[in-house]
Design an enzyme around this catalytic site. Sequence first.
Site, mmCIF file in Angstrom:
data_model
loop_
_atom_site.group_PDB
_atom_site.id
_atom_site.type_symbol
_atom_site.label_atom_id
_atom_site.label_comp_id
_atom_site.label_asym_id
_atom_site.label_seq_id
_atom_site.Cartn_x
_atom_site.Cartn_y
_atom_site.Cartn_z
ATOM 1 N N SER A 39 -21.953 32.422 -19.446
ATOM 2 C CA SER A 39 -21.296 33.678 -20.182
ATOM 3 C C SER A 39 -21.598 34.827 -19.187
ATOM 4 O O SER A 39 -21.328 34.906 -18.170
ATOM 5 C CB SER A 39 -22.020 33.756 -21.706
ATOM 6 O OG SER A 39 -21.025 34.504 -22.458
ATOM 7 N N ASP A 183 -16.846 29.493 -23.904
ATOM 8 C CA ASP A 183 -17.996 30.068 -23.430
ATOM 9 C C ASP A 183 -19.110 28.715 -23.026
ATOM 10 O O ASP A 183 -19.154 27.974 -23.855
ATOM 11 C CB ASP A 183 -18.571 30.955 -24.531
ATOM 12 C CG ASP A 183 -19.531 31.717 -24.266
ATOM 13 O OD1 ASP A 183 -20.586 31.270 -23.782
ATOM 14 O OD2 ASP A 183 -19.576 32.998 -24.567
#
Length: 319
Positions: A39, A183
């Site tokens: 991320s 993500d």
Amino acid sequence: MKKALVISGGGSKGAFAGGVAEYLMKKKGKDYDLFLGTSTGSLMVSHLALGMVDELKELYTNVNQRSIFSNNPFEIKKVHGEKVISIRHINTLWNFINGRKTFGESKNLRKLIKEKITKDMYYRIRETHKDVVVTVSNLTESKIEYKSIVECTYEDFCDWIWGSCNYVPFMSLLEKNYCQYADGGFGCLIPIREAILRGAKEVDAIILETEITQFNRLPAKNPFSLLFDVFDFMLEHVERHNITIGKLSAKHNDVKLNLYYTPTVLTTNSLIFDKKLMSSWWKQGYEHARSENDALMSEFRPELMNNQEVEEGLENMEI
């Protein structure tokens, strides 16, 4: 001995990780062979692999909501002096009318990635023979994937970084190779074990959460705040699992593992990108890494030990 720097997910809290990395690389002079990020961590590792700490600081202390969202599903309000997020219903409705799969769109972040992680940087990293790896969650095949810069074209690598950062359903969904990606933190928030599997014998891991839970969440007031709470709960337990597995793997493979947690709760919503706060967090990260190092050094003060203890301590430290 191969060394790795691993940075967890954490949205805007990535600024804190930048401060820690600045101390480790510029003050301590640490040189890493392997960089892994999830991320927000995936956004940082390319710059760090080239030692571009100042450029990364400029990026992380000047980003805002518009830098990330092309259709921002959030509305930021001040309640008792604190910034809180609520849903901007008009924007989410617009996405649904247009047949999109998420509440918001993060196409501006994709543009920012191409602007800040250039082709020149991509080729320079490959020439250094350092490995830069980002984590993505393959929702279609229900598996975690690790994408190395040495195995990707420039365009693909930018896509994987973007996919690793996309906190769906609030940000865009990456659709690539007939799969849907989101993500990386949904599957692996802090890829310590992956660094060890790739041959690292010393790992510095920056974890953008406190070591011990320091607050209780307020009761959810609407479906969106409940969704945030559910995701936070899930990610917190994914992180704990990753760290436990990482520690066990480090012990089994005789790997030196250094963990850097945030000392306090930086924010309860890491999707708020505030320049002033992020500048402050960068400084806090640097100071925290320095204090951690000073505390470690004080454990080996010669006046408190005999000569044998000093020698043993120095053998286990990097001066």
